[in-house]
Design an enzyme around this catalytic site. Structure first.
Site, mmCIF file in Angstrom:
data_model
loop_
_atom_site.group_PDB
_atom_site.id
_atom_site.type_symbol
_atom_site.label_atom_id
_atom_site.label_comp_id
_atom_site.label_asym_id
_atom_site.label_seq_id
_atom_site.Cartn_x
_atom_site.Cartn_y
_atom_site.Cartn_z
ATOM 1 C CG ASN A 9 -1.758 1.214 1.380
ATOM 2 O OD1 ASN A 9 -1.843 2.014 0.451
ATOM 3 N ND2 ASN A 9 -2.388 1.377 2.534
ATOM 4 C CD1 TRP A 10 4.027 1.135 -2.517
ATOM 5 C CD2 TRP A 10 3.876 1.937 -4.606
ATOM 6 N NE1 TRP A 10 4.862 0.390 -3.320
ATOM 7 C CE2 TRP A 10 4.788 0.857 -4.606
ATOM 8 C CE3 TRP A 10 3.623 2.597 -5.812
ATOM 9 C CZ2 TRP A 10 5.447 0.424 -5.765
ATOM 10 C CZ3 TRP A 10 4.259 2.176 -6.967
ATOM 11 C CH2 TRP A 10 5.168 1.100 -6.945
ATOM 12 C CE LYS A 11 -0.390 3.485 4.583
ATOM 13 N NZ LYS A 11 -0.434 3.647 6.024
ATOM 14 C CG HIS A 96 -6.099 2.170 4.883
ATOM 15 N ND1 HIS A 96 -5.704 3.187 5.725
ATOM 16 C CD2 HIS A 96 -5.078 1.284 4.857
ATOM 17 C CE1 HIS A 96 -4.492 2.907 6.178
ATOM 18 N NE2 HIS A 96 -4.086 1.770 5.669
ATOM 19 C CD GLU A 98 -3.310 5.868 6.349
ATOM 20 O OE1 GLU A 98 -3.229 5.858 5.102
ATOM 21 O OE2 GLU A 98 -2.433 5.364 7.084
ATOM 22 C CD GLU A 168 -3.861 -2.151 7.323
ATOM 23 O OE1 GLU A 168 -2.744 -2.427 6.868
ATOM 24 O OE2 GLU A 168 -4.450 -1.085 7.078
ATOM 25 N N GLY A 174 1.866 2.602 10.759
ATOM 26 C CA GLY A 174 2.840 3.680 10.602
ATOM 27 C C GLY A 174 3.499 4.112 11.908
ATOM 28 C CB SER A 214 4.576 -1.478 12.334
ATOM 29 O OG SER A 214 4.190 -0.134 12.546
ATOM 30 N N GLY A 235 2.586 -0.970 4.419
ATOM 31 C CA GLY A 235 2.668 0.441 4.062
ATOM 32 C C GLY A 235 4.117 0.868 3.906
ATOM 33 N N GLY A 236 4.665 1.458 4.956
ATOM 34 C CA GLY A 236 6.015 2.027 4.914
ATOM 35 C C GLY A 236 7.069 1.148 4.261
HETATM 36 P P1 PGA Z 1 2.435 0.539 7.744
HETATM 37 O O1 PGA Z 1 0.997 0.759 7.028
HETATM 38 O O2 PGA Z 1 3.000 -0.754 7.235
HETATM 39 O O3 PGA Z 1 3.244 1.747 7.347
HETATM 40 O O4 PGA Z 1 2.180 0.481 9.218
HETATM 41 C C1 PGA Z 1 0.118 -0.309 6.831
HETATM 42 C C2 PGA Z 1 -1.146 0.187 6.166
HETATM 43 O O5 PGA Z 1 -1.615 1.289 6.506
HETATM 44 O O6 PGA Z 1 -1.726 -0.488 5.301
#
Ligand code: PGA
Length: 255
Positions: A9-11, A96, A98, A168, A174, A214, A235-236
């Site tokens: 997930n590159w956001k 998600h 967010e 999640e 994050g 994470s 994500g990250g």
């Molecule tokens: P993260 O994000 O790996 O940076 O914690 C995961 C996500 O939001 O899908």
């Protein structure tokens, strides 16, 4: 046996040029790895270029990070399922945290999106998870059950079986604060049990449940070795092609 599924997930990261640079490294590093399904979710603007670069790969699929539940019309700034299909998108991340917290998406909205995705033959990656306050108040199961029942309402067993669930915990996204394998396994087992009630036990056995929050190369294998953890939504660490490769390889080595 459920095949592991790892999604990047590159956001709101990586321009077209940066996405190409990622793929230059990632495609070399990953080679013919097919022990796990791999999904990449770039920003809308990079979908077309990434689709072009992945056209020769049968193992890496393209995802979007969001979409409208409307088919077409006066919805300024929105993108429809058919538009994503045009770009060879196969999966779409929906609900998600967010989107839920920053853009006000409720279970009802997420449900409309999940249903619209299935109608267009896109596979949803449906995100659920509790906040830290909810965990501290011992409300994890209640929150997960409400999100699952709300987001999957009105769907048949076949559609539910083809949905990927991403657990999640919001406090782990994050933050570098990953859920322990025991905490994650307990939540995944509860999600699977709830799916058996919403659909039936054979759907629960088939559905894939990713962990997200994470995930890094050094914790991926322990998490994905848990019996109910069928992959990761990353994500990250998915912005670094070498780290993402290691996570995919960790998944493949769990088989
Ligand atoms: P993260 O994000 O790996 O940076 O914690 C995961 C996500 O939001 O899908």
């Amino acid at each position: 046996m459920r095949k592991k599924i790892i999604a990047a997930n590159w956001k709101m990261n990586l321009t077209i040029g940066e996405a190409e640079a990622f793929l230059d490294t990632f495609l070399l590093e990953i080679g013919e790895e097919s022990g796990a399904d791999i999904v990449i979710a770039p920003a809308f603007t990079a979908l077309s270029k990434v689709a072009e670069r992945l056209s020769k790969s049968s193992t890496i699929k393209l995802a979007a990070q969001n979409m409208s539940f409307e088919k077409s019309g006066a919805f300024t700034g929105e993108v429809s399922a058919a538009m994503l299909r045009d770009l060879y998108v196969r999966y779409v991340i929906l609900g998600h945290s967010e989107r839920r917290t920053l853009f006000g998406e409720t279970d009802e909205i997420v449900n409309k999106k999940v249903r619209a995705a299935h109608e267009a033959s896109l596979k949803p990656i449906l995100c659920v998870g509790e906040t830290l306050a909810e965990r501290d108040a011992d409300r994890v199961e209640e929150v997960l059950e409400t999100q699952l029942r709300g987001s999957l309402a009105g769907m048949n067993s076949k559609e539910i079986a083809e949905t990927v669930i991403a657990y999640e915990p919001v406090w782990a996204i994050g933050t570098g604060r990953v859920a322990s394998p025991e905490q994650a396994q307990a939540a995944h087992a509860f999600i699977r049990k709830t799916i058996a009630l919403i659909a039936d036990p054979s759907v629960a056995e088939k559905i894939r449940i990713q962990y997200g929050g994470s995930v890094k190369p050094d914790n991926a294998k322990t998490l994905m070795s848990q019996p109910d953890i069928d992959g990761a939504l990353v994500g990250g660490a998915s912005l670094d092609p070498r780290a993402f490769t290691e996570i995919v390889k960790a998944a493949a080595s769990c088989e």
